[in-house]
Motif scaffolding. Sequence first.
Motif, PDB file in Angstrom:
ATOM      1  N   SER A 167       0.828  -1.209   0.000  1.00  0.00           N
ATOM      2  CA  SER A 167       0.000   0.000   0.000  1.00  0.00           C
ATOM      3  C   SER A 167       0.859   1.255   0.000  1.00  0.00           C
ATOM      4  CB  SER A 167      -0.922   0.003   1.221  1.00  0.00           C
ATOM      5  OG  SER A 167      -1.827  -1.080   1.166  1.00  0.00           O
ATOM      6  N   ALA A 168       1.925   1.240   0.811  1.00  0.00           N
ATOM      7  CA  ALA A 168       2.823   2.386   0.865  1.00  0.00           C
ATOM      8  C   ALA A 168       3.494   2.625  -0.481  1.00  0.00           C
ATOM      9  CB  ALA A 168       3.874   2.177   1.954  1.00  0.00           C
ATOM     10  N   LEU A 169       3.973   1.545  -1.106  1.00  0.00           N
ATOM     11  CA  LEU A 169       4.639   1.680  -2.406  1.00  0.00           C
ATOM     12  C   LEU A 169       3.668   2.190  -3.475  1.00  0.00           C
ATOM     13  CD1 LEU A 169       6.845  -1.543  -2.468  1.00  0.00           C
ATOM     14  CD2 LEU A 169       7.621   0.817  -2.188  1.00  0.00           C
ATOM     15  N   VAL A 170       2.453   1.640  -3.469  1.00  0.00           N
ATOM     16  CA  VAL A 170       1.459   2.073  -4.456  1.00  0.00           C
ATOM     17  C   VAL A 170       1.108   3.543  -4.249  1.00  0.00           C
ATOM     18  CG1 VAL A 170      -0.939   1.797  -5.189  1.00  0.00           C
ATOM     19  CG2 VAL A 170       0.500  -0.218  -4.821  1.00  0.00           C
ATOM     20  N   THR A 171       0.955   3.952  -2.982  1.00  0.00           N
ATOM     21  CA  THR A 171       0.621   5.348  -2.692  1.00  0.00           C
ATOM     22  C   THR A 171       1.717   6.286  -3.178  1.00  0.00           C
ATOM     23  OG1 THR A 171      -0.630   4.684  -0.741  1.00  0.00           O
ATOM     24  CG2 THR A 171       0.052   6.981  -0.870  1.00  0.00           C
ATOM     25  N   VAL A 172       2.969   5.939  -2.869  1.00  0.00           N
ATOM     26  CA  VAL A 172       4.084   6.782  -3.309  1.00  0.00           C
ATOM     27  C   VAL A 172       4.141   6.835  -4.830  1.00  0.00           C
ATOM     28  CG1 VAL A 172       6.596   7.020  -3.339  1.00  0.00           C
ATOM     29  CG2 VAL A 172       5.425   6.384  -1.213  1.00  0.00           C
ATOM     30  N   ALA A 173       3.923   5.687  -5.487  1.00  0.00           N
ATOM     31  CA  ALA A 173       3.962   5.659  -6.954  1.00  0.00           C
ATOM     32  C   ALA A 173       2.844   6.520  -7.544  1.00  0.00           C
ATOM     33  CB  ALA A 173       3.827   4.224  -7.453  1.00  0.00           C
ATOM     34  N   ILE A 174       1.631   6.406  -6.980  1.00  0.00           N
ATOM     35  CA  ILE A 174       0.504   7.214  -7.467  1.00  0.00           C
ATOM     36  C   ILE A 174       0.795   8.696  -7.276  1.00  0.00           C
ATOM     37  CG2 ILE A 174      -1.908   7.826  -7.018  1.00  0.00           C
ATOM     38  CD1 ILE A 174      -2.414   4.883  -6.387  1.00  0.00           C
ATOM     39  N   PHE A 175       1.345   9.039  -6.106  1.00  0.00           N
ATOM     40  CA  PHE A 175       1.613  10.440  -5.822  1.00  0.00           C
ATOM     41  C   PHE A 175       2.638  11.020  -6.797  1.00  0.00           C
ATOM     42  CE2 PHE A 175       3.909  13.828  -3.579  1.00  0.00           C
ATOM     43  CZ  PHE A 175       2.855  14.656  -3.259  1.00  0.00           C
ATOM     44  N   PHE A 176       3.724  10.281  -7.031  1.00  0.00           N
ATOM     45  CA  PHE A 176       4.753  10.775  -7.950  1.00  0.00           C
ATOM     46  C   PHE A 176       4.221  10.840  -9.381  1.00  0.00           C
ATOM     47  CE2 PHE A 176       7.808   9.951  -4.561  1.00  0.00           C
ATOM     48  CZ  PHE A 176       8.671  11.010  -4.719  1.00  0.00           C
ATOM     49  N   ALA A 177       3.400   9.845  -9.770  1.00  0.00           N
ATOM     50  CA  ALA A 177       2.817   9.875 -11.115  1.00  0.00           C
ATOM     51  C   ALA A 177       1.886  11.069 -11.266  1.00  0.00           C
ATOM     52  CB  ALA A 177       2.059   8.574 -11.380  1.00  0.00           C
ATOM     53  N   PHE A 178       1.114  11.337 -10.208  1.00  0.00           N
ATOM     54  CA  PHE A 178       0.206  12.477 -10.251  1.00  0.00           C
ATOM     55  C   PHE A 178       0.986  13.782 -10.355  1.00  0.00           C
ATOM     56  CE2 PHE A 178      -2.173  15.882  -8.264  1.00  0.00           C
ATOM     57  CZ  PHE A 178      -3.397  15.781  -8.905  1.00  0.00           C
ATOM     58  N   ARG A 179       2.046  13.914  -9.585  1.00  0.00           N
ATOM     59  CA  ARG A 179       2.860  15.126  -9.646  1.00  0.00           C
ATOM     60  C   ARG A 179       3.455  15.314 -11.029  1.00  0.00           C
ATOM     61  NH1 ARG A 179       7.019  16.202  -4.851  1.00  0.00           N
ATOM     62  NH2 ARG A 179       7.567  17.735  -6.445  1.00  0.00           N
ATOM     63  N   ALA A 180       3.916  14.190 -11.631  1.00  0.00           N
ATOM     64  CA  ALA A 180       4.500  14.292 -12.974  1.00  0.00           C
ATOM     65  C   ALA A 180       3.445  14.725 -13.990  1.00  0.00           C
ATOM     66  CB  ALA A 180       5.101  12.947 -13.377  1.00  0.00           C
ATOM     67  N   LEU A 181       2.235  14.148 -13.886  1.00  0.00           N
ATOM     68  CA  LEU A 181       1.170  14.523 -14.812  1.00  0.00           C
ATOM     69  C   LEU A 181       0.756  15.981 -14.604  1.00  0.00           C
ATOM     70  CD1 LEU A 181      -1.069  11.317 -14.704  1.00  0.00           C
ATOM     71  CD2 LEU A 181       0.329  12.131 -16.610  1.00  0.00           C
ATOM     72  N   ALA A 182       0.690  16.401 -13.329  1.00  0.00           N
ATOM     73  CA  ALA A 182       0.333  17.793 -13.042  1.00  0.00           C
ATOM     74  C   ALA A 182       1.373  18.747 -13.608  1.00  0.00           C
ATOM     75  CB  ALA A 182       0.185  17.993 -11.534  1.00  0.00           C
TER      76      ALA A 182
END
Length: 407
Positions: free
Chosen positions: A143-158
């Motif tokens: 869960s922690a890894l998925v959350t960090v990955a989602i957050f970084f992907a979101f930041r990159a898309l933003a």
Amino acid sequence: MKPRVVQHSVDTEAFRNGIHILTATLLVVAILTSVGLPVAQAVLNLVLLAAFAVVYISGSIYVETWPRPAAYLWLIILSIIWVADTMVTPAAIYLVFALFFLYLYVLDIGVGSVFVVVATLISVAVQIPKGVTFGGVMGPAVSALVTVAIFFAFRALARMNAELMETRSQLAATERDAGMIAERQRIAHEIHDTVAQGLSSIQMLLYAADRDLDSAEGKGAEGSAAGAAADSAGIDKARERIELARTTAADNLHEARAMIAALQPAALADASLEGALERMARNFASTSSFQVEVDSEGEAVALPMKVEAALLRIAQGAVGNVVKHAGATRARITLTYGVDEVRMDVVDNGEGFDVAAVESRPAGLGHIGLAAMSRRAEELGGKVIIESAPGSGTAVSVSMPLANNVD
């Protein structure tokens, strides 16, 4: 202590709303687990979950503007409530998923990642009394890894979205500049092919006429009959050239006026500003169910062409808005001539609107016309004031200074 301000955007708003939905969903799931618990344990679980919800809601509204220590304290309180609830029911451990996103969203990426690691270790540690399983370790860790990955992907898309928006704005500015340059080149070519060429011809004709007169005077000084004849012929030739120069100047003036007329609103080409407004009022009245009156106050004076054009365009935009949105039966346009400025008021008896609410919308969602009116006035040092309220009609007032707008 400076507050930590999060820059708002559509992307940030969507991410924050996603955290709210996730937290609410996990709280509902944790509340439902109370059904299978003993009464005392179920009551304690509900109390802790209610406390978590209250702290979360009260803090999520203001956390983006809080000082950093306050944001830390808020997250620590939420974490303590979460840890306490995991002691009551194992299902509370799922709330850590929401906390992971909060850590990364509210805190700096480095500190947020540390909080994620600590929360993951706590999620594993609370299972020790009842026995740690492989799934009990992998669940929080994944869960922690998925959350960090989602957050970084979101930041990159933003970031990519922001760059695309900036690029689009730059392209729009470039296209606008290119259009202005093309228009300037077109006008420059028009001036070169008409006014400049005409002035050059006039200069050459006058130079030739002056030379003919000098030649005639020289030959006339000889005193012979032939010299007198040459003198008369030279003068006639000079007069012919001067007449041709006068005709060329007249043609040139006509061309210049035609170019000026092409650059001003057609309604102003053959009428005054008040006349153009009256013509516009008649056109609107003939195509709609309300009347537009035009009035003037003060001594009417000839206004600079660019001021007249701007006022006419603003009036057209204001009355157009009345037709489309106001539901009015009457409107009045009043021109007030002052010593240093001219003012125009467009007032209707329509439904009115909330000015602040409309102006706060993003560009393109209901106030392009208002922005265009303000921009036209500001380009000439003027300003537009809009007064309205639901149910009380609308008044658009524009003032234009005359001192800095001389043609």
